[in-house]
Write an enzyme that holds these catalytic residues in place. Structure first.
Site, PDB file in Angstrom:
ATOM      1  N   GLU A  95      30.051  11.857 -61.811  1.00  0.00           N
ATOM      2  CA  GLU A  95      29.318  10.712 -62.363  1.00  0.00           C
ATOM      3  C   GLU A  95      28.881   9.730 -61.268  1.00  0.00           C
ATOM      4  O   GLU A  95      28.021   8.889 -61.503  1.00  0.00           O
ATOM      5  CB  GLU A  95      30.174   9.985 -63.401  1.00  0.00           C
ATOM      6  CG  GLU A  95      30.369  10.743 -64.712  1.00  0.00           C
ATOM      7  CD  GLU A  95      29.122  10.799 -65.583  1.00  0.00           C
ATOM      8  OE1 GLU A  95      28.256   9.908 -65.447  1.00  0.00           O
ATOM      9  OE2 GLU A  95      29.014  11.738 -66.384  1.00  0.00           O
ATOM     10  N   LYS A 136      34.083   4.272 -59.449  1.00  0.00           N
ATOM     11  CA  LYS A 136      34.533   5.440 -58.696  1.00  0.00           C
ATOM     12  C   LYS A 136      33.865   5.526 -57.322  1.00  0.00           C
ATOM     13  O   LYS A 136      34.455   6.039 -56.365  1.00  0.00           O
ATOM     14  CB  LYS A 136      34.269   6.716 -59.497  1.00  0.00           C
ATOM     15  CG  LYS A 136      35.237   6.938 -60.656  1.00  0.00           C
ATOM     16  CD  LYS A 136      36.634   7.295 -60.150  1.00  0.00           C
ATOM     17  CE  LYS A 136      37.547   7.761 -61.259  1.00  0.00           C
ATOM     18  NZ  LYS A 136      38.865   8.195 -60.771  1.00  0.00           N
ATOM     19  N   TYR A 152      31.808   3.077 -64.997  1.00  0.00           N
ATOM     20  CA  TYR A 152      32.778   4.077 -64.538  1.00  0.00           C
ATOM     21  C   TYR A 152      32.328   4.700 -63.217  1.00  0.00           C
ATOM     22  O   TYR A 152      33.094   4.775 -62.253  1.00  0.00           O
ATOM     23  CB  TYR A 152      32.928   5.166 -65.608  1.00  0.00           C
ATOM     24  CG  TYR A 152      33.711   6.373 -65.162  1.00  0.00           C
ATOM     25  CD1 TYR A 152      35.084   6.307 -64.964  1.00  0.00           C
ATOM     26  CD2 TYR A 152      33.078   7.597 -64.958  1.00  0.00           C
ATOM     27  CE1 TYR A 152      35.811   7.431 -64.555  1.00  0.00           C
ATOM     28  CE2 TYR A 152      33.786   8.724 -64.568  1.00  0.00           C
ATOM     29  CZ  TYR A 152      35.151   8.627 -64.361  1.00  0.00           C
ATOM     30  OH  TYR A 152      35.851   9.738 -63.953  1.00  0.00           O
ATOM     31  N   THR A 192      34.414  11.732 -58.974  1.00  0.00           N
ATOM     32  CA  THR A 192      33.743  12.320 -60.137  1.00  0.00           C
ATOM     33  C   THR A 192      32.268  12.558 -59.859  1.00  0.00           C
ATOM     34  O   THR A 192      31.629  11.818 -59.095  1.00  0.00           O
ATOM     35  CB  THR A 192      33.878  11.384 -61.355  1.00  0.00           C
ATOM     36  OG1 THR A 192      33.018  11.842 -62.401  1.00  0.00           O
ATOM     37  CG2 THR A 192      33.483   9.955 -61.012  1.00  0.00           C
TER      38      THR A 192
END
Length: 350
Positions: free
Chosen positions: A134, A160, A156, A132
């Site tokens: 992010e 990841k 999160y 991602t």
């Protein structure tokens, strides 16, 4: 006939990927978590009764937080391809359930990779890990490429990053064909209701139909690179068809603010609007009225904000021959039309 397992098949990406693989004549095994309520609505049009012989879509109960179920499913199906799309994927929620997020999003990827190694499938099974944008968080360069350092700003994002590097580690240590897709924001009518794009479309459609008065949002100035999930699952599949496993950024290369996204949805709904105020006092009204349709709620701000994300997918376009079919306007049009139809058919509306 190729076999694939999709962990996270009930999600937005999982359903589109299942459609794609079935069209390509794969046998698709989907892993779903047990729930007291049905959570397979995105797959209803693909569902095949278990009594049908030679069915192409087979669903299994399992969970990436359960090592035994992951290992057993991989041993049972011996897939050619594994797609790990399973995750606690809501950034704001990851601050509320950080341990679970780490268990599912970080260690979940490890469990799958270890099962591939443990069952001796290094030469048979290819692995895709859903990364991602992010992971870039507090971005170190603009736009972001495969070489941009990660600086995650949420549990999160941190989880990841672990999944990304453990995928690289198993690729290099055990010669597993393992790829990371670093996917920037991608949306569709199947997006979950708590994600900002879906929330905006749903709220403004309800306002259009007089089912809701005001939509409450957080940081309107956050900039994102938004694409369509249908385009992005094609990139996932293409990564596993290459001769060598590599990592790829998948993005449109264009970004807008959340506020501009709101404006585009309002225009699609033919609502005349006017913005007033600044910062936390920003509001949007129906033009020439006192009807406030958008307001700010500080509770929707994250503990750490990610201000800007913009991807450079030139590597994917060159090596994967990946192309973008949807632009932002056509995606918003599709989301709005489907949302309006859904609301009009809803019993509450009738």
């Amino acid at each position: 006939m190729k076999k694939a397992i999709i962990f996270g098949i009930t999600g937005q990406d999982g359903s589109y990927l299942a459609e794609l693989l079935l069209k390509k004549k794969y046998i698709v095994h989907g892993v779903i978590r047990r729930s007291s309520s049905f959570n397979t609505s995105r797959l209803n049009h693909l569902y095949q009764d278990p009594h049908i012989k030679n069915r192409k879509l087979i669903l299994h109960y399992g969970d990436v937080t359960d090592s035994i179920s992951v290992s057993s499913l991989i041993k049972k199906t011996l897939p050619h391809e594994i797609y790990n799309l399973a995750a606690q994927s809501h950034v704001a929620v990851s601050f509320e359930v950080p341990e679970y997020t780490a268990n599912a999003d970080a260690i979940g990827a490890l469990r799958i990779l270890e099962a591939i190694r443990f069952h001796g499938l290094e030469k048979k099974t290819k692995f895709y890990q859903a990364g991602t944008s992010e992971m870039y968080g507090k971005v170190m360069q603009v736009p972001q490429t495969e070489k941009t350092p990660f600086y995650p700003r949420s549990p999160y994002g941190v989880a990841k990053v672990y999944a990304h590097w453990i995928t690289v580690n198993y690729r290099e240590a055990y010669n597993i064909f393992a790829c990371n897709g670093i996917l920037f924001n991608h949306e569709s009518p199947r997006r979950g209701g708590t994600f900002v794009t879906k929330k905006i479309v749903n709220g403004l459609c309800k306002i259009k139909l007089n089912l809701q008065k005001t939509l409450y949002l957080g940081n309107l100035e956050a900039k994102r690179d938004w694409g369509h999930a249908k385009d992005y699952v094609v990139a996932m599949w293409k990564m596993l068809q290459q001769k060598k496993p590599k990592d790829y950024v998948i993005a449109t290369g264009k970004q807008i603010t959340v506020k501009k996204f709101v404006n585009m949805v309002l225009n699609e709904l033919s609502i005349d609007f006017l913005w007033t105020g600044k910062g936390m006092n920003t509001s949007c009204y129906i033009k020439n009225s006192k009807s406030k349709i958008v307001a700010i709620d500080k509770n929707y701000y994250r503990p750490l904000e990610v201000d800007t994300l913009l991807g450079n997918s030139s590597k994917a376009k060159k090596e994967l021959k990946w192309k973008i079919s949807y632009n932002l306007k056509s995606m918003i049009k599709e989301m709005v039309n489907e949302e309006l139809n859904s609301l009009k058919n809803d019993k509450k509306y009738r």
